[in-house]
Design a protein around this motif. Structure first.
Motif, mmCIF file in Angstrom:
data_model
loop_
_atom_site.group_PDB
_atom_site.id
_atom_site.type_symbol
_atom_site.label_atom_id
_atom_site.label_comp_id
_atom_site.label_asym_id
_atom_site.label_seq_id
_atom_site.Cartn_x
_atom_site.Cartn_y
_atom_site.Cartn_z
ATOM 1 N N ILE A 22 0.840 -1.206 0.000
ATOM 2 C CA ILE A 22 0.000 0.000 0.000
ATOM 3 C C ILE A 22 0.868 1.247 0.000
ATOM 4 O O ILE A 22 0.573 2.224 -0.706
ATOM 5 N N LYS A 23 1.943 1.230 0.744
ATOM 6 C CA LYS A 23 2.817 2.410 0.783
ATOM 7 C C LYS A 23 3.417 2.675 -0.586
ATOM 8 O O LYS A 23 3.519 3.830 -1.026
ATOM 9 N N ALA A 78 2.055 1.911 -3.429
ATOM 10 C CA ALA A 78 0.969 2.447 -4.256
ATOM 11 C C ALA A 78 0.717 3.913 -3.920
ATOM 12 O O ALA A 78 0.518 4.759 -4.803
ATOM 13 N N ALA A 79 0.710 4.239 -2.628
ATOM 14 C CA ALA A 79 0.441 5.610 -2.179
ATOM 15 C C ALA A 79 1.507 6.571 -2.680
ATOM 16 O O ALA A 79 1.210 7.677 -3.145
#
Lengths: 786, 89
Positions: free
Chosen positions: A10-11, A13-14
């Protein structure tokens, strides 16, 4: 996937997304498609934001049937990947623990859970018994189809015009302003003009807090090395003031004089655009919507009253400040955008001040050109798309029509396939009149959807204190002070829990698909109305039949069999939104407000109407109305064509509207002005945003802002309890001095988001006689340290 | 969790100092800088910490703006729901 790996995923992607926003390019996996599988394993779909009239594009991330992430939609030209604090937490607002999940009926004084069947039966029985005295109070947060369904049910079914929205309280003056000025509602310009203006003038609005993404669109131009001047005209210093080049403080209602004062200076100096005025304008005088003809010479003579000295006397603006404004408009090479919102609309002469700002732009020829326009910012996400375009107002019909016009009624009867004569010709109650009638008992019942009148109507004791004695149906997502008074409470689906369409400030119609299920037994507001309509059909109410004797809301499958959409399982299995939208779309063409075909909206980030197929067969949107080369309905060779001009001469009107003081001004007994409004963190009555912990923590309670000099004289410090009292009611709040905003001396400001601090017990219900919009920005109060 | 990302804008002349300030904050990681500034991701144990960190980003010397562009709250969704009820009159 192990948690640690998932976090890394997720990081990445963020960070990737932030890099793309910075570069202005799309991530490799997030194309222009409207549904994508993200790098983070979530399914992402587009939707317009749930909150303000900016209409930012949001990408909503869903996992295991829940909204779990939000990012700005890079593909949406409104916001290009940016959102404000509220937008990011729109997903969290779905999951408050006290979400309404079951229908409730009040029995023995208490709201008790019942089945949907029981709730629908109860509502239908009441309407069947008293159809003419039942009203519908809707909302600028209604989706387009929610408004259309209520209209068809009430006006096309029951023959009852008592449908009015909360948008009466926010945009009615802008609407009547446009109709009296150029014959038809909704802005000519678009957000692209904000990117091009040399000077942006704020007329009593605070976009840094109320339309933050549009504000940053203007202010961020400076970081790119562009010169953009901002002039903040206001009755209090706000966050918008901090980033403005000039602050011009004026006495409440003095805006009427300021606008006329600018015109006075333009005409006196001869520095107005004579050619533009001659080609595109006529002059009009009078207090009402029709007025009488006036020559330019008569107008020029009329303007002589508005000398800089007179403007200073009534508005408190210094002659040098007025000259600064006039100089901006007099400069033929300067592109000027005027922006306004509630400061001008919630005004007892709201229609007049709207007319007057157009006057300034017309006289100077700063209209209908890229970077030069007078732009009304809409407050709610679909006050335009729903209330104004679908006509959910007491006097109106869809597509710019009115109930009083027999041709308009006939057109709607044909499009709705209902018998001739079904639609009532008498306008229904506007919002204040509706609640006054409910208070008196002249109206016996009301259905409220997507709004909270027991918190947001002005002078609450006079408007809503008797609602418990009426048959009140409230469709909502959380308990509110209005559900506290209801006879029947219906749990509603919210935002991405249903299919929907919104229309924003710049005429951009935007569509989204349902992404998650609503909780418990909550159901779409559209279904609720159709279910009640069908129960009335079963009970034999003639209004629930169309011209062919079928149910009013008949849609057929590909075999020609009617779909039983009054049954929830059938409704839920079909995109009824699309069916209703296809029925609605033809209504929009009469007044050249053509909305795009549904599939075009699905495949895009919205389109600005009128949307018309061009010679290449492509559906083309209209950035600027009335402008040749952009608006397909403009007569060639005219450059700017006000094709709905009131006098049927393709011209707009410059109105001689005078300064008039407000009905209630400070005096010895009530020496302070009270202004009310919103704050950045909370949307309207706070029912959604106060359930987001981050937003609630950032702004946990209401307060009263005082000017520091006034506070010092009264020995009031921040945090001290202060009693605010008007002729109508009283409220005690903690003081806030030298906070994010500072009122002028002799004035206070209170936000209205907190249901435990109902400032509308204190406000005044006086309204603009033309638009019927109440003035929440000025009444007289006394301030006492407790 | 939650995990958020920001576009942090600063002038090229301030980048070195801003980079140092950012890296000193717990829960912050930087992406590749451009002439406009830095993409930044934050990972905090609670939403309160996430909000406070976002405010600190904005207040760092040399930072022109710190704009939130992505927010993932999947691991705290239930806690948020449990926490969220406004005060009643």
């Amino acid at each position: 996937m192990p948690l640690a790996n998932r976090r890394l995923f997720i990081k990445q992607a963020a960070l990737s997304f932030a890099s793309c926003v910075m570069a202005g390019s799309l991530p490799r996996n997030l194309t222009a498609a409207t549904t994508v599988e993200g790098e983070d394993g979530l399914t992402w779909q587009k939707a317009p934001c749930r909150f303000c009239g900016t209409g930012c594009g949001v990408m909503v991330g869903v996992k295991d049937g829940r909204v779990v992430a939000v990012q700005g939609d890079l593909e949406n030209p409104v916001n290009k990947g940016l959102l404000c604090a509220k937008g990011y937490h729109a997903g969290v607002a779905l999951y408050g623990k006290d979400r309404l999940t079951t229908p409730l009926i009040r029995r023995d004084g208490k709201l008790q859970p019942v089945s949907w069947e029981a709730a629908i039966d109860t509502i239908a029985s009441e309407i069947h018994a008293r159809p003419a005295t039942f009203g519908f109070y809707g909302s600028g947060q209604w989706t387009v189809m929610e408004g259309f369904t209520a209209m068809k049910f009430m006006k096309g079914g029951l023959g009852n015009n008592h449908v009015d929205p909360n948008a009466r309280l926010c945009m009615a003056s802008a609407v009547v302003g446009m109709i009296t000025t150029y014959g038809v509602d909704e802005p000519s310009g678009c957000y692209d003009d904000f990117d091009l203006a040399d000077t942006v003038i704020l007329w009593g609005n605070n976009p840094a807090e109320m339309h933050p993404v549009l504000w940053s669109r203007i202010i961020d131009r400076r970081a790119k090395g562009q010169q953009v001047e901002v002039i903040d005209m206001a009755t209090r210093r706000t966050r918008s003031t901090e980033q403005s080049d000039h602050y011009i403080e004026f006495t409440p209602q003095g805006d009427l004089a300021i606008a006329n004062g600018i015109c006075h200076l333009l005409v006196k100096s001869g520095k107005y655009d004579k050619e533009w005025v001659a080609k595109h304008c006529n002059f009009r005088q009078g207090a009402d919507a029709d007025g009488e003809a006036m020559t330019f010479e008569e107008y020029a003579k009329w303007l002589e009253t508005y000398t800089p000295e007179y403007v200073q006397q009534v508005a408190g603006v210094r002659p040098k400040q007025l000259q600064l404004l006039a100089d901006r408009f007099a400069d033929p090479d300067r592109k000027v955008v005027s922006l306004w919102c509630m400061g001008m609309n919630q005004h007892t002469r709201g229609t007049w001040i709207n007319n007057l700002v157009y006057n300034v732009h017309f006289l100077s020829g700063k209209f209908g050109k890229p970077g030069s326009t007078a732009f009304s910012l809409t407050g709610q996400p679909s006050a335009c798309g729903t209330c104004r375009e679908v006509g959910t107002l007491g006097h109106a019909l869809p597509g710019g029509r009115i109930v009083a016009n027999p041709e308009h009624r006939q057109q709607c009867e044909e499009l709705w396939n209902v018998p001739a004569g079904r639609i009532n010709s008498k306008p229904g109650h506007h919002a204040v009149a509706l609640f006054e009638a409910l208070q008196k008992g002249d109206m016996t019942g009301c259905w409220v959807q997507v709004t909270n009148p027991a918190q947001t109507m002005p002078n609450l004791n006079a408007m809503t204190s008797k609602l418990r004695d009426r048959f009140l149906v409230v469709s909502d997502i959380y308990p509110t002070v209005t559900t506290d008074l209801a006879t029947v409470v219906l749990p509603s689906a919210m935002w991405v829990e249903k299919n929907g369409v919104f229309g924003n400030s710049e005429r951009r119609t935007q569509q989204w698909f349902k992404m998650v299920n609503p909780p418990g037994e909550a159901r779409d507001d559209v279904w609720q109305v159709i279910a009640v309509a069908h129960k009335l059909f079963e009970m034999g109410h003639p209004g629930m039949k169309n011209k062919d004797g079928e149910f009013l809301f008949t849609f057929k499958d590909q075999d020609g069999k009617p779909l039983e959409i009054w049954k929830w399982e059938v409704f839920n299995a079909h995109n009824v939104d699309e069916m209703l939208y296809n029925e609605y779309r033809p209504f929009t063409m009469m007044k050249h407000k053509d909305v795009a075909p549904y599939q075009e909206l699905v495949n895009s980030r919205g389109m600005r109407w009128p949307v018309v197929k061009n010679s290449d067969g492509i559906w083309q949107e209209t950035p600027r109305r009335f402008v040749e080369g952009e608006d397909p309905y403009v007569k060639p060779g005219t450059a700017v064509d006000f094709y709905w001009g009131k006098l049927k001469d393709h011209k707009a009107l410059i109105w001689a509207r005078p300064y008039e003081p407000p009905p209630e001004v400070p005096d010895d007994k009530y020496p302070f002005w009270l202004c009310t409004g919103r704050v950045l963190e909370h949307w309207h009555s706070g029912t959604m945003t106060r359930r987001v912990p981050q937003l609630h923590r950032a702004m946990p309670k209401a307060y009263v802002e005082l000017n520091p000099e006034d506070a010092a004289k009264m020995n009031i410090s921040t945090g001290d309890p202060v009693k605010i009292t008007s002729r109508r009611g009283t409220l005690t709040l903690p003081a806030w001095i030298n906070g994010r905003s500072t009122p002028a001396k002799g004035a206070v400001f209170v936000p209205f988001f907190a249901e435990e601090s109902l400032i509308n017990l204190v406000t005044l219900e006086a309204f603009c006689p033309l638009s019927k919009q109440p003035d929440y920005k000025k009444c007289a109060v006394t301030i006492t340290k407790v | 969790m939650p995990i958020s990302s920001y576009v942090v804008r600063c002038l090229p002349a301030d980048q070195a100092a801003v980079r140092e300030e950012l890296l000193a904050l717990p829960g912050v990681e930087l992406g590749e800088a451009t002439e406009k500034g830095f993409p930044v991701v934050t990972d905090t144990p609670t939403t309160r910490a996430a909000t406070e960190l976002g405010e600190r980003l904005q207040d760092l010397p040399g930072v022109q703006s710190a704009v939130l562009v992505y927010h993932n709250f999947e691991d705290v969704a239930d806690d948020l729901a449990a926490a969220a009820t406004p005060p009643k009159p």
